[in-house]
Design a protein around this motif. Structure first.
Motif, mmCIF file in Angstrom:
data_model
loop_
_atom_site.group_PDB
_atom_site.id
_atom_site.type_symbol
_atom_site.label_atom_id
_atom_site.label_comp_id
_atom_site.label_asym_id
_atom_site.label_seq_id
_atom_site.Cartn_x
_atom_site.Cartn_y
_atom_site.Cartn_z
ATOM 1 N N UNK A 1 0.808 -1.208 0.000
ATOM 2 C CA UNK A 1 0.000 0.000 0.000
ATOM 3 C C UNK A 1 0.846 1.265 0.000
ATOM 4 N N UNK A 2 2.133 1.157 0.369
ATOM 5 C CA UNK A 2 2.974 2.354 0.433
ATOM 6 C C UNK A 2 3.093 3.016 -0.934
ATOM 7 N N UNK A 3 3.307 2.247 -1.990
ATOM 8 C CA UNK A 3 3.432 2.817 -3.326
ATOM 9 C C UNK A 3 2.118 3.484 -3.740
ATOM 10 N N UNK A 4 0.993 2.831 -3.456
ATOM 11 C CA UNK A 4 -0.303 3.419 -3.794
ATOM 12 C C UNK A 4 -0.525 4.729 -3.024
ATOM 13 N N UNK A 5 -0.127 4.718 -1.743
ATOM 14 C CA UNK A 5 -0.263 5.943 -0.944
ATOM 15 C C UNK A 5 0.554 7.078 -1.544
ATOM 16 N N UNK A 6 1.791 6.810 -1.943
ATOM 17 C CA UNK A 6 2.650 7.839 -2.521
ATOM 18 C C UNK A 6 2.086 8.337 -3.850
ATOM 19 N N UNK A 7 1.552 7.396 -4.645
ATOM 20 C CA UNK A 7 0.960 7.791 -5.928
ATOM 21 C C UNK A 7 -0.242 8.717 -5.712
ATOM 22 N N UNK B 1 -0.427 -2.076 -11.254
ATOM 23 C CA UNK B 1 -1.339 -2.789 -10.355
ATOM 24 C C UNK B 1 -0.618 -3.929 -9.643
ATOM 25 N N UNK B 2 0.261 -4.641 -10.348
ATOM 26 C CA UNK B 2 1.026 -5.727 -9.725
ATOM 27 C C UNK B 2 1.943 -5.180 -8.634
ATOM 28 N N UNK B 3 2.597 -4.031 -8.922
ATOM 29 C CA UNK B 3 3.473 -3.417 -7.911
ATOM 30 C C UNK B 3 2.681 -3.060 -6.655
ATOM 31 N N UNK B 4 1.451 -2.605 -6.855
ATOM 32 C CA UNK B 4 0.674 -2.120 -5.717
ATOM 33 C C UNK B 4 -0.091 -3.223 -4.995
ATOM 34 N N UNK B 5 -0.395 -4.334 -5.678
ATOM 35 C CA UNK B 5 -1.300 -5.322 -5.099
ATOM 36 C C UNK B 5 -0.676 -6.684 -4.797
ATOM 37 N N UNK B 6 0.368 -7.085 -5.513
ATOM 38 C CA UNK B 6 0.908 -8.434 -5.309
ATOM 39 C C UNK B 6 1.800 -8.495 -4.078
#
Length: 425
Positions: free
Chosen positions: A7-13, A46-51
């Motif tokens: 979730x960190x990458x999604x939060x930063x995005x 999506x793979x970076x953020x979810x897998x």
């Protein structure tokens, strides 16, 4: 653990104001800017953020991600091998290790930069829509009742926008729209400087508007400022500046594939420059281009607001101006008459201004009775218009009429003095 890191990458995005789609587009732009051959698809993001665990970006992707988000890859939720870990420390201490370095406590600093933490309200799309309506209404105010009330209205809008930019919270996209509207307001102020005879003030606003339009990368907005700069430069007797503004406007219009309405405005300003310089062959060439562009404006469905005033009546008016400058007032008269007939009801200020011009040229063509009749039409209809430039033109007519010995001229002069006294109080 894995969920937190993913979730960190999604939060930063999201903190950067990006959807997955806009992030992918921004990634390509950043890679191009850095000269790196790297890309990412929405599926890969999506793979970076979810897998769990997320697949490791390759080195080129790592460089772009770190440049975009301002944090090392390890702080985005990826398991990074030791040889790929980016150092956090002063650039001067990096030594022979060729890694991208970051300021200490980068994560906290980046978060505060991407999401402004200010006491003011959050600005969103609805607020932008309301500001846009107020900004667009400036054109109606200026065209119908003049630049003086429009200037007061513009100051209130500018205050709201600058307060939002300095104290509110907003995404990068909203911030860009706010800055674009501020650039438009500077352009409006430049025109009000021209209309009010405050030429240096108008030129200063033009330069401010140009810088702001360049910062938001809006070529059409730059063209709108340049066309006003042409008029101001002519008034300031800076012919070289007016000519350069025309050439730059042509260049920008060609670069972005602007439509015929924008090209029509530029051609009219080109004619203005040539006319003032006494280059009548050049003025005729520019007017010929203007006629060509004007014939195609009916198919122009995407003309910007600032260019929509341009039409056949403007071409006629510019043609008349060329004949006036060439000391051929009788040849100017039919073009001015056509311009007065052709201008729409939404342009009360310009309509009054064009009638005054026609009246003055009729005086020069020794048609005093008709000139005074035109001036009477203006005096009957201009009561609600507050425009220093219009008032100056009326005073110019009055001075010319004072030299005539006829009752119509004396009556016009008296009425103009009365209007001028009312405007001064």
């Amino acid at each position: 653990m894995a969920g937190r890191r993913i979730s960190k990458l999604a939060d930063l995005r999201q903190a950067a104001g990006h959807t997955q789609q806009s992030f992918v587009a921004a990634f390509v732009r950043e890679a191009t800017r850095l000269g790196i051959s790297a890309a990412v698809s929405e599926r890969q993001l999506r793979r970076w953020e979810n897998e769990s665990p997320p697949p490791l970006p390759h080195p080129g992707q790592q460089t772009v991600l770190e440049a975009m988000l301002g944090v090392p890859l390890a702080e985005m939720g990826f398991d990074v091998p030791s040889h790929r870990v980016t150092a956090s420390g002063p650039v001067s201490e990096a030594g022979a290790v060729k890694r991208r370095t970051f300021v200490a406590e980068t994560g906290a600093l980046a978060a505060s930069a991407l999401t402004p933490r200010r006491p003011g309200p959050r600005i969103g799309a609805i607020d932008i829509g309301h500001l846009r309506e107020r900004l667009d209404d400036l054109y109606r105010t200026d065209h119908m009742v003049g630049s003086v009330p429009a200037m007061a209205q513009a100051r209130r809008i500018e205050g709201a926008i600058t307060q939002a930019l300095s104290s509110a919270s907003y995404t990068s996209r909203i911030g860009c729209e706010l800055q674009t509207m501020l650039a438009e307001l500077h352009g409006h102020r430049a025109w009000y400087g021209y209309d009010g005879g405050r030429i240096e003030e108008g030129r200063a606003a033009c330069l401010e508007a140009l810088v702001a339009a360049q910062l938001v990368d809006d070529p059409l907005l730059q063209i709108s400022v340049l066309e006003t700069l042409v008029l101001l430069a002519i008034k300031a007797e800076r012919a070289w500046e007016a000519g350069s503004a025309v050439e730059n406007a042509y260049r920008l219009a060609s670069h972005v594939g602007a439509g015929p309405t924008v090209h029509l405005v530029i051609a009219l300003r080109d004619a203005n420059v040539a006319t003032v310089a006494g280059d009548f062959p050049g003025a005729r060439r520019a007017l010929s281009r203007a006629v060509t562009y004007q014939a195609r404006t009916d198919c122009d469905t995407d003309a910007p607001n600032w260019a929509k005033f341009a039409g056949a009546f403007e071409v006629d008016y510019a043609t008349a101006d060329m004949y006036v400058r060439a000391n051929q007032p009788k040849r100017a008269v039919p073009f001015l008459r056509a311009s007065v007939r052709g201008i729409g009801g939404d342009y009360a200020r310009n309509s009054a201004s064009y009638r005054v011009k026609l009246a003055r040229v009729l005086l020069e063509a020794r048609e005093a009775e008709e000139a005074c009749a035109e001036m009477s039409h203006v005096l009957e209809s201009c009561g609600g218009i507050s425009s220093p430039r219009l008032l100056d033109r009326m005073r110019g007519f009055q001075e010319a009429a004072d030299r005539l010995d006829c009752p119509e001229a004396r009556d016009c002069s008296a009425r103009i003095r009365e209007v001028a006294r009312g405007s001064a109080t």
